[in-house]
Motif scaffolding. Sequence first.
Motif, PDB file in Angstrom:
ATOM      1  N   VAL A 472       0.834  -1.205   0.000  1.00 43.16           N
ATOM      2  CA  VAL A 472       0.000   0.000   0.000  1.00 43.16           C
ATOM      3  C   VAL A 472       0.871   1.259   0.000  1.00 43.16           C
ATOM      4  N   LEU A 473       2.057   1.192   0.636  1.00 47.24           N
ATOM      5  CA  LEU A 473       2.982   2.331   0.596  1.00 47.24           C
ATOM      6  C   LEU A 473       3.458   2.568  -0.832  1.00 47.24           C
ATOM      7  N   GLU A 474       3.765   1.495  -1.545  1.00 40.77           N
ATOM      8  CA  GLU A 474       4.191   1.618  -2.945  1.00 40.77           C
ATOM      9  C   GLU A 474       3.088   2.243  -3.799  1.00 40.77           C
ATOM     10  N   ASP A 475       1.834   1.820  -3.573  1.00 39.91           N
ATOM     11  CA  ASP A 475       0.718   2.378  -4.338  1.00 39.91           C
ATOM     12  C   ASP A 475       0.616   3.888  -4.126  1.00 39.91           C
ATOM     13  N   TYR A 476       0.858   4.313  -2.872  1.00 41.46           N
ATOM     14  CA  TYR A 476       0.814   5.740  -2.590  1.00 41.46           C
ATOM     15  C   TYR A 476       1.961   6.467  -3.287  1.00 41.46           C
ATOM     16  N   LEU A 477       3.174   5.929  -3.179  1.00 42.17           N
ATOM     17  CA  LEU A 477       4.354   6.611  -3.728  1.00 42.17           C
ATOM     18  C   LEU A 477       4.349   6.643  -5.253  1.00 42.17           C
ATOM     19  N   VAL A 478       3.734   5.638  -5.876  1.00 43.25           N
ATOM     20  CA  VAL A 478       3.629   5.641  -7.341  1.00 43.25           C
ATOM     21  C   VAL A 478       2.885   6.882  -7.817  1.00 43.25           C
ATOM     22  N   ASN A 479       1.897   7.335  -7.016  1.00 39.42           N
ATOM     23  CA  ASN A 479       1.083   8.498  -7.398  1.00 39.42           C
ATOM     24  C   ASN A 479       1.559   9.808  -6.756  1.00 39.42           C
ATOM     25  N   TYR A 480       2.667   9.770  -6.035  1.00 39.00           N
ATOM     26  CA  TYR A 480       3.199  10.968  -5.377  1.00 39.00           C
ATOM     27  C   TYR A 480       3.681  11.964  -6.433  1.00 39.00           C
ATOM     28  N   GLU A 481       3.278  13.215  -6.305  1.00 40.94           N
ATOM     29  CA  GLU A 481       3.537  14.219  -7.343  1.00 40.94           C
ATOM     30  C   GLU A 481       4.840  14.989  -7.135  1.00 40.94           C
ATOM     31  N   GLY A 482       5.512  14.792  -6.002  1.00 38.97           N
ATOM     32  CA  GLY A 482       6.744  15.523  -5.748  1.00 38.97           C
ATOM     33  C   GLY A 482       7.967  14.761  -6.213  1.00 38.97           C
ATOM     34  N   CYS A 483       9.165  15.264  -5.802  1.00 40.59           N
ATOM     35  CA  CYS A 483      10.417  14.569  -6.090  1.00 40.59           C
ATOM     36  C   CYS A 483      10.626  13.465  -5.044  1.00 40.59           C
ATOM     37  N   LEU A 484      11.225  12.372  -5.479  1.00 35.61           N
ATOM     38  CA  LEU A 484      11.424  11.229  -4.597  1.00 35.61           C
ATOM     39  C   LEU A 484      12.868  10.748  -4.706  1.00 35.61           C
ATOM     40  N   LEU A 485      13.534  10.616  -3.555  1.00 36.15           N
ATOM     41  CA  LEU A 485      14.891  10.079  -3.494  1.00 36.15           C
ATOM     42  C   LEU A 485      14.888   8.944  -2.474  1.00 36.15           C
ATOM     43  N   ASP A 490      15.661  -3.058  -0.596  1.00 37.70           N
ATOM     44  CA  ASP A 490      14.540  -3.829  -1.127  1.00 37.70           C
ATOM     45  C   ASP A 490      14.475  -3.602  -2.637  1.00 37.70           C
ATOM     46  N   ARG A 491      14.963  -4.580  -3.399  1.00 34.93           N
ATOM     47  CA  ARG A 491      15.073  -4.419  -4.860  1.00 34.93           C
ATOM     48  C   ARG A 491      13.704  -4.294  -5.520  1.00 34.93           C
ATOM     49  N   TYR A 492      12.726  -5.023  -5.012  1.00 34.53           N
ATOM     50  CA  TYR A 492      11.370  -4.962  -5.549  1.00 34.53           C
ATOM     51  C   TYR A 492      10.805  -3.547  -5.404  1.00 34.53           C
ATOM     52  N   PHE A 493      10.995  -2.976  -4.225  1.00 37.69           N
ATOM     53  CA  PHE A 493      10.539  -1.620  -3.915  1.00 37.69           C
ATOM     54  C   PHE A 493      11.197  -0.608  -4.861  1.00 37.69           C
ATOM     55  N   MET A 494      12.508  -0.749  -5.042  1.00 38.34           N
ATOM     56  CA  MET A 494      13.249   0.168  -5.921  1.00 38.34           C
ATOM     57  C   MET A 494      12.782   0.041  -7.370  1.00 38.34           C
ATOM     58  N   ASP A 495      12.629  -1.201  -7.821  1.00 35.76           N
ATOM     59  CA  ASP A 495      12.253  -1.412  -9.218  1.00 35.76           C
ATOM     60  C   ASP A 495      10.896  -0.803  -9.544  1.00 35.76           C
ATOM     61  N   LYS A 496      10.002  -0.772  -8.554  1.00 41.18           N
ATOM     62  CA  LYS A 496       8.660  -0.266  -8.800  1.00 41.18           C
ATOM     63  C   LYS A 496       8.604   1.261  -8.803  1.00 41.18           C
ATOM     64  N   LEU A 497       9.554   1.903  -8.108  1.00 38.82           N
ATOM     65  CA  LEU A 497       9.399   3.339  -7.849  1.00 38.82           C
ATOM     66  C   LEU A 497      10.364   4.261  -8.577  1.00 38.82           C
ATOM     67  N   VAL A 498      11.569   3.809  -8.909  1.00 40.20           N
ATOM     68  CA  VAL A 498      12.570   4.755  -9.434  1.00 40.20           C
ATOM     69  C   VAL A 498      12.722   4.611 -10.940  1.00 40.20           C
ATOM     70  N   ASP A 499      13.160   5.714 -11.572  1.00 37.71           N
ATOM     71  CA  ASP A 499      13.403   5.660 -13.013  1.00 37.71           C
ATOM     72  C   ASP A 499      14.862   5.900 -13.371  1.00 37.71           C
ATOM     73  N   HIS A 500      15.678   6.321 -12.399  1.00 38.90           N
ATOM     74  CA  HIS A 500      17.129   6.272 -12.605  1.00 38.90           C
ATOM     75  C   HIS A 500      17.845   6.237 -11.265  1.00 38.90           C
ATOM     76  N   LEU A 501      19.144   5.901 -11.294  1.00 35.30           N
ATOM     77  CA  LEU A 501      19.911   5.635 -10.086  1.00 35.30           C
ATOM     78  C   LEU A 501      21.139   6.516  -9.988  1.00 35.30           C
ATOM     79  N   PHE A 502      21.446   6.965  -8.768  1.00 35.76           N
ATOM     80  CA  PHE A 502      22.761   7.489  -8.441  1.00 35.76           C
ATOM     81  C   PHE A 502      23.531   6.335  -7.803  1.00 35.76           C
ATOM     82  N   VAL A 503      24.624   5.935  -8.413  1.00 37.78           N
ATOM     83  CA  VAL A 503      25.446   4.842  -7.890  1.00 37.78           C
ATOM     84  C   VAL A 503      26.716   5.432  -7.291  1.00 37.78           C
ATOM     85  N   LEU A 504      26.855   5.328  -5.963  1.00 39.06           N
ATOM     86  CA  LEU A 504      28.067   5.797  -5.289  1.00 39.06           C
ATOM     87  C   LEU A 504      29.134   4.731  -5.450  1.00 39.06           C
ATOM     88  N   ASN A 505      30.225   5.073  -6.141  1.00 35.95           N
ATOM     89  CA  ASN A 505      31.227   4.086  -6.497  1.00 35.95           C
ATOM     90  C   ASN A 505      32.272   3.841  -5.419  1.00 35.95           C
TER      91      ASN A 505
END
Length: 618
Positions: A472-485, A490-505
């Motif tokens: 239910v948290l994911e359903d809410y965040l999918v429709n969140y209109e602001g910026c999200l970082l 949780d890979r499943y959570f990330m895959d559902k919500l983000v469209d690009h990644l910052f990878v700290l090397n």
Amino acid sequence: MNYLSVEKISKNYADKLLFHEISFGIDQGQKIALVAKNGSGKTSLLNCLLGNDIPDAGSIVFRNDLRIGYLAQEENFDPNLSVIDTVFDSENKALSLIKEYEQELESNPSSDRLNDLYEQISDADAWGTENKVREILSKLQLSNFNQLVGKLSGGQKRRLALAKVLIEEPDILILDEPTNHLDLGMIEWLEGYLALPSITLFMVTHDRYFLERVCDEIYELDQGNLYRYKGNYSYYLDKREERYANQQVVIDKAKNLFKKELEWMRRQPKARGTKAKARVDQFYETKKVAHQNIDEKKLDIQVKMERLGTKILELHKLSKSFGEKKILDQFSYIFKRKERIGLVGANGSGKSTFLNLITQNLKPDAGKIVTGETIVFGYYHQKGLQLKEDKRVIEVIRDIADYIPIAGGKKITASQMLEKFLFPSNKHYLYASQLSGGERKRLYLLTILMKNPNFLILDEPTNDLDIFTLQVLEDYLVNYEGCLLVVSHDRYFMDKLVDHLFVLNGDGTVSDVIGNYADYRVFKKQQSAEQKEKSDPPKKAPTNTSSKKISYKDKYEFEQLDKEIPELEDKKSKLSEQLNDASLDYEEIEKISAALTKLVEDLDTKTMRWMELADLMS
């Protein structure tokens, strides 16, 4: 082979039913996950299985002499022992022999006791144990074997507990949230390890990729009943929806019947005959079914979000170091409206530092941060909400506001807000100390959303939340209109919500990768394969190391390889002959080819090692 039989066990706490007459069994090689809402009785069931609690009724029987490995949420270690001594502090015979052998080899390498230990280790076939110990500790980033446990962080202690239970090789593993405090690389390694056919597993986890890729059966504890699903997570979701639909049909029928029977109850005199009493009993059974509730609540939040202006957040040549460790080195980025970014990197790479920099809770060594005038940060950090134990849930919300503005210019009360956030009215006046870990996290998230942020930062939000709350948290965040970082393991959570990644090397550089985490892992594997192909030098003949003294362990390994290599050569010849069979179909050819490739790699590795040892023996 049956390892565990559970027959009709029940457990209540005060007036709360946790489970009623549930039965199940675990056979050798099975991999079972237990899922349930927070507070439904998962931990109580584990405690009953382990003998730490007693069920009110029923029986639990383990096979005789079964070795059980248990990973609890918290572990108590001797703070004065080192990492390696903690691992070797075990009743496992192989570990005890290896520990004594290593101590004797260091203190008295020419003693007769060393010969005796060598024979015992050989008889127990335990020479591979030491390599396994070092491999597992290395994979879980516990490479400083001599570090005292008292000096470890909470996350390191958790990883040490996991390492210890894996190294002891019990007959059955019982794991409570094994992925907590692991970074994404460790989780993927653990996933592969637990998927081995030799592992028998019963675990509680909210990691849905684990459920998908490791488990072959899922048990759901729901309103005191246990439901079993033979399949992975995707299968479970489908079948659970079917169960809900079927239950709803039964409940609807019972409600219609209940209305009719209620009218009859009201008309009847108090004194009733035998038939009437039977109908009364049936009435109460119908009432029980009719008043069941299939709890599929949605997270219904309409928090009023502050408007986003044209300028969001700008990072100009940002740098931050701690001593020799570089976190950022002249990193620049301009955030755009409605961006959804995942932040990933190994433990210690600086993810939390990055978040503290952009929220200006930490000052950079160099560079500039420019925040738009309309930006309101909502920062959910790992430390969580520091609640006073005597504070009630409703008071936590009222301390922020008695009335909360929502979308459309409306207002709702603190009590209504709690209802929308899945806190029923009977929990509003509970003390904070009475909430489960997941409920505390949910309350903390609510206090952040109430402040109407338009730039939401979530640092490990999924810890301690059950699968149902995550959905239910994911359903809410999918429709969140602001910026999200988001920072999350949780890979499943990330895959559902983000469209690009910052990878700290880990060296101060940050890679901006388009796509979600699954896309990134595919890219990384391809990149690693290409780099390996380019950088691998040609194999050299083994160098002369005859000046080194060969140990008992090396001698034993040489003898074993001397036996294994001819056997592998024979298997290789047989597989090669099978491939020449014209009657094979495509799938059989592919299967044999894969087996042959793996065998050749294994044979090459063992042959090279045999040559090294032969050089030592000469």
